[in-house]
Design an enzyme around this catalytic site. Sequence first.
Site, PDB file in Angstrom:
ATOM      1  N   ARG A  39       0.821  -1.223   0.000  1.00 42.70           N
ATOM      2  CA  ARG A  39       0.000   0.000   0.000  1.00 42.70           C
ATOM      3  C   ARG A  39       0.853   1.270   0.000  1.00 42.70           C
ATOM      4  O   ARG A  39       0.507   2.271   0.638  1.00 42.70           O
ATOM      5  CB  ARG A  39      -0.965   0.021   1.203  1.00 42.70           C
ATOM      6  CG  ARG A  39      -1.945  -1.104   1.234  1.00 42.70           C
ATOM      7  CD  ARG A  39      -2.903  -1.134   0.043  1.00 42.70           C
ATOM      8  NE  ARG A  39      -3.653  -2.373   0.027  1.00 42.70           N
ATOM      9  CZ  ARG A  39      -3.289  -3.439  -0.676  1.00 42.70           C
ATOM     10  NH1 ARG A  39      -2.195  -3.415  -1.435  1.00 42.70           N
ATOM     11  NH2 ARG A  39      -4.003  -4.537  -0.641  1.00 42.70           N
ATOM     12  N   GLU A  55      -4.854   2.989   6.737  1.00 42.72           N
ATOM     13  CA  GLU A  55      -4.585   2.975   5.291  1.00 42.72           C
ATOM     14  C   GLU A  55      -5.249   4.215   4.684  1.00 42.72           C
ATOM     15  O   GLU A  55      -4.767   4.789   3.710  1.00 42.72           O
ATOM     16  CB  GLU A  55      -5.176   1.689   4.694  1.00 42.72           C
ATOM     17  CG  GLU A  55      -4.983   1.576   3.201  1.00 42.72           C
ATOM     18  CD  GLU A  55      -5.500   0.247   2.654  1.00 42.72           C
ATOM     19  OE1 GLU A  55      -5.303  -0.813   3.303  1.00 42.72           O
ATOM     20  OE2 GLU A  55      -6.106   0.271   1.575  1.00 42.72           O
ATOM     21  N   SER A  99     -10.892  -1.018   3.498  1.00 39.10           N
ATOM     22  CA  SER A  99     -10.165  -1.375   4.726  1.00 39.10           C
ATOM     23  C   SER A  99      -9.599  -0.096   5.336  1.00 39.10           C
ATOM     24  O   SER A  99      -8.858   0.620   4.677  1.00 39.10           O
ATOM     25  CB  SER A  99      -9.007  -2.314   4.412  1.00 39.10           C
ATOM     26  OG  SER A  99      -9.503  -3.493   3.870  1.00 39.10           O
TER      27      SER A  99
HETATM   28  C1  LIG Z   1     -15.725  -0.402  -0.807  1.00 41.12           C
HETATM   29  C2  LIG Z   1     -14.237  -0.206  -0.983  1.00 41.12           C
HETATM   30  C3  LIG Z   1     -13.427  -1.292  -1.245  1.00 41.12           C
HETATM   31  C4  LIG Z   1     -12.049  -1.127  -1.391  1.00 41.12           C
HETATM   32  N1  LIG Z   1     -11.274  -2.222  -1.669  1.00 41.12           N
HETATM   33  C5  LIG Z   1      -9.950  -2.070  -1.828  1.00 41.12           C
HETATM   34  C6  LIG Z   1      -9.118  -3.208  -2.120  1.00 41.12           C
HETATM   35  O1  LIG Z   1      -9.582  -4.334  -2.282  1.00 41.12           O
HETATM   36  N2  LIG Z   1      -7.782  -2.995  -2.232  1.00 41.12           N
HETATM   37  C7  LIG Z   1      -7.222  -1.760  -2.096  1.00 41.12           C
HETATM   38  O2  LIG Z   1      -6.001  -1.632  -2.216  1.00 41.12           O
HETATM   39  N3  LIG Z   1      -7.980  -0.677  -1.816  1.00 41.12           N
HETATM   40  C8  LIG Z   1      -9.318  -0.798  -1.682  1.00 41.12           C
HETATM   41  N4  LIG Z   1     -10.085   0.299  -1.395  1.00 41.12           N
HETATM   42  C9  LIG Z   1      -9.429   1.615  -1.188  1.00 41.12           C
HETATM   43  C10 LIG Z   1      -9.303   2.483  -2.462  1.00 41.12           C
HETATM   44  O3  LIG Z   1     -10.291   2.150  -3.424  1.00 41.12           O
HETATM   45  C11 LIG Z   1      -7.918   2.357  -3.073  1.00 41.12           C
HETATM   46  O4  LIG Z   1      -6.904   2.792  -2.184  1.00 41.12           O
HETATM   47  C12 LIG Z   1      -7.782   3.156  -4.384  1.00 41.12           C
HETATM   48  O5  LIG Z   1      -6.569   2.830  -5.006  1.00 41.12           O
HETATM   49  C13 LIG Z   1      -7.830   4.669  -4.169  1.00 41.12           C
HETATM   50  O6  LIG Z   1      -7.991   5.276  -5.435  1.00 41.12           O
HETATM   51  P1  LIG Z   1      -8.741   6.672  -5.628  1.00 41.12           P
HETATM   52  O7  LIG Z   1      -8.714   7.003  -7.076  1.00 41.12           O
HETATM   53  O8  LIG Z   1     -10.075   6.669  -4.996  1.00 41.12           O
HETATM   54  O9  LIG Z   1      -7.745   7.641  -4.867  1.00 41.12           O
HETATM   55  P2  LIG Z   1      -8.071   8.783  -3.798  1.00 41.12           P
HETATM   56  O10 LIG Z   1      -8.669   8.175  -2.584  1.00 41.12           O
HETATM   57  O11 LIG Z   1      -8.821   9.882  -4.459  1.00 41.12           O
HETATM   58  O12 LIG Z   1      -6.593   9.282  -3.502  1.00 41.12           O
HETATM   59  C14 LIG Z   1      -5.643   8.428  -2.880  1.00 41.12           C
HETATM   60  C15 LIG Z   1      -4.277   9.116  -2.950  1.00 41.12           C
HETATM   61  O13 LIG Z   1      -3.842   9.158  -4.298  1.00 41.12           O
HETATM   62  C16 LIG Z   1      -3.513  10.497  -4.675  1.00 41.12           C
HETATM   63  N5  LIG Z   1      -3.808  10.619  -6.109  1.00 41.12           N
HETATM   64  C17 LIG Z   1      -4.965  10.379  -6.747  1.00 41.12           C
HETATM   65  N6  LIG Z   1      -4.811  10.548  -8.078  1.00 41.12           N
HETATM   66  C18 LIG Z   1      -3.513  10.906  -8.262  1.00 41.12           C
HETATM   67  C19 LIG Z   1      -2.731  11.227  -9.424  1.00 41.12           C
HETATM   68  N7  LIG Z   1      -3.244  11.203 -10.652  1.00 41.12           N
HETATM   69  N8  LIG Z   1      -1.424  11.547  -9.237  1.00 41.12           N
HETATM   70  C20 LIG Z   1      -0.876  11.568  -7.989  1.00 41.12           C
HETATM   71  N9  LIG Z   1      -1.571  11.301  -6.870  1.00 41.12           N
HETATM   72  C21 LIG Z   1      -2.876  10.962  -7.010  1.00 41.12           C
HETATM   73  C22 LIG Z   1      -4.357  11.371  -3.782  1.00 41.12           C
HETATM   74  O14 LIG Z   1      -3.803  12.669  -3.662  1.00 41.12           O
HETATM   75  C23 LIG Z   1      -4.306  10.576  -2.490  1.00 41.12           C
HETATM   76  O15 LIG Z   1      -3.099  10.840  -1.825  1.00 41.12           O
HETATM   77  C24 LIG Z   1     -11.471   0.165  -1.277  1.00 41.12           C
HETATM   78  C25 LIG Z   1     -12.300   1.263  -1.013  1.00 41.12           C
HETATM   79  C26 LIG Z   1     -13.671   1.094  -0.880  1.00 41.12           C
HETATM   80  C27 LIG Z   1     -14.553   2.297  -0.638  1.00 41.12           C
END
Ligand SMILES: Cc1cc2nc3c(=O)[nH]c(=O)nc-3n(C[C@H](O)[C@H](O)[C@H](O)COP(=O)(O)OP(=O)(O)OC[C@H]3O[C@@H](n4cnc5c(N)ncnc54)[C@H](O)[C@@H]3O)c2cc1C
Length: 310
Positions: free
Chosen positions: A182, A302, A232
């Site tokens: 992560r 996380e 998580s």
């Molecule tokens: C129901 C549910 C289930 C989930 N299951 C999983 C799972 O199985 N495994 C897992 O790993 N995670 C899981 N997650 C967590 C989440 O979906 C992941 O961490 C995902 O990768 C976050 O992506 P996001 O686009 O929503 O990023 P955000 O939450 O919007 O941002 C996360 C970070 O990335 C940065 N960021 C975003 N875009 C960019 C970019 N283009 N350049 C630089 N930085 C950037 C942001 O500034 C922030 O620091 C889950 C979440 C939910 C709600």
Amino acid sequence: MEHRIAEIVGKENLLKDVPMSRYTTFRVGGNASYLVSVENEEILIALLKLLKENNLPYYLLGNGSNLLVSDQGYDGVMIRFVGDFSKIEWAEQTRQSAAWSDSVPDAGAAVMLTHMAQAAAEHGLAGMEFAYGIPGTVGGAIVMNAGAYGGEMCQIVESVRLLDEDLQIVTLKGDEMAFGYRTSILKRKPYVVLSVRIKLHPGDKKEIMAKMNTNMTARKEKQPLEYPSAGSTFKRPEGHFAGKLIQDAGLRGYRVGGAQVSEKHCGFVINTGNAAAADIYHLIRDVQSKVRETSGVTLEPEVIMLGKFN
Ligand SMILES: Cc1cc2nc3c(=O)[nH]c(=O)nc-3n(C[C@H](O)[C@H](O)[C@H](O)COP(=O)(O)OP(=O)(O)OC[C@H]3O[C@@H](n4cnc5c(N)ncnc54)[C@H](O)[C@@H]3O)c2cc1C
């Protein structure tokens, strides 16, 4: 400053005082002063140049699925990626190894992982099944090295196109990304993910789809998807499972205001409907201290917390 931002991104792409509850899967969080939708790399570079020159704080937003924004909101510019960033381009590549496909997708930072996994399956490409159902963008998934069901982004990244701190475009190979559990180089460096070249291997379309559906069924069975959350809440501590430690600490269903440790999966903190960001924050802190007391293990969130919580 506002009109200079509007000149760069287009008036229709600049919103003021925007509730972050609309842009995060926790469905909580106060207003961002500005929310700017950026349609392509040229606009992004011009915008970042302006913000940097004027020392205006900004934050890069993916799908907000791993983000807890405070009730006081964010005093700065939230940057969303749209337009060209939502495209997948299929490039031809000289076959380097018989194991890998000739056709490699370049996914823009705003492409949703589930959509990318589906597109790969339609092209008969295997390797991305694990990501089906993770509700994040490719950009966010690179930052987090998102993973599930034995797969992780680091396994399928050939290279990442990034904007560095001097707003230069650089390409890093997967093994230069400092991926770990992560985490990635982006946790240390203020780079921007522009797009990602993904490496996959040829597979049977039906089998790929079946694997994705199995993963989705498991998610629906085990995770409280009916409530807003950020997945998580805590990282998996070495040698333990966060959910088990939380359950053993007697915290199943534990509440602070509208925030609750999910009864279905103790590793998830959910918003039961009317939670404030502060409720979620305090619940996270309570869980950490009770788990520390009962097991000696320190749970590390996380979920990324943005803004003031105390
Ligand atoms: C129901 C549910 C289930 C989930 N299951 C999983 C799972 O199985 N495994 C897992 O790993 N995670 C899981 N997650 C967590 C989440 O979906 C992941 O961490 C995902 O990768 C976050 O992506 P996001 O686009 O929503 O990023 P955000 O939450 O919007 O941002 C996360 C970070 O990335 C940065 N960021 C975003 N875009 C960019 C970019 N283009 N350049 C630089 N930085 C950037 C942001 O500034 C922030 O620091 C889950 C979440 C939910 C709600």
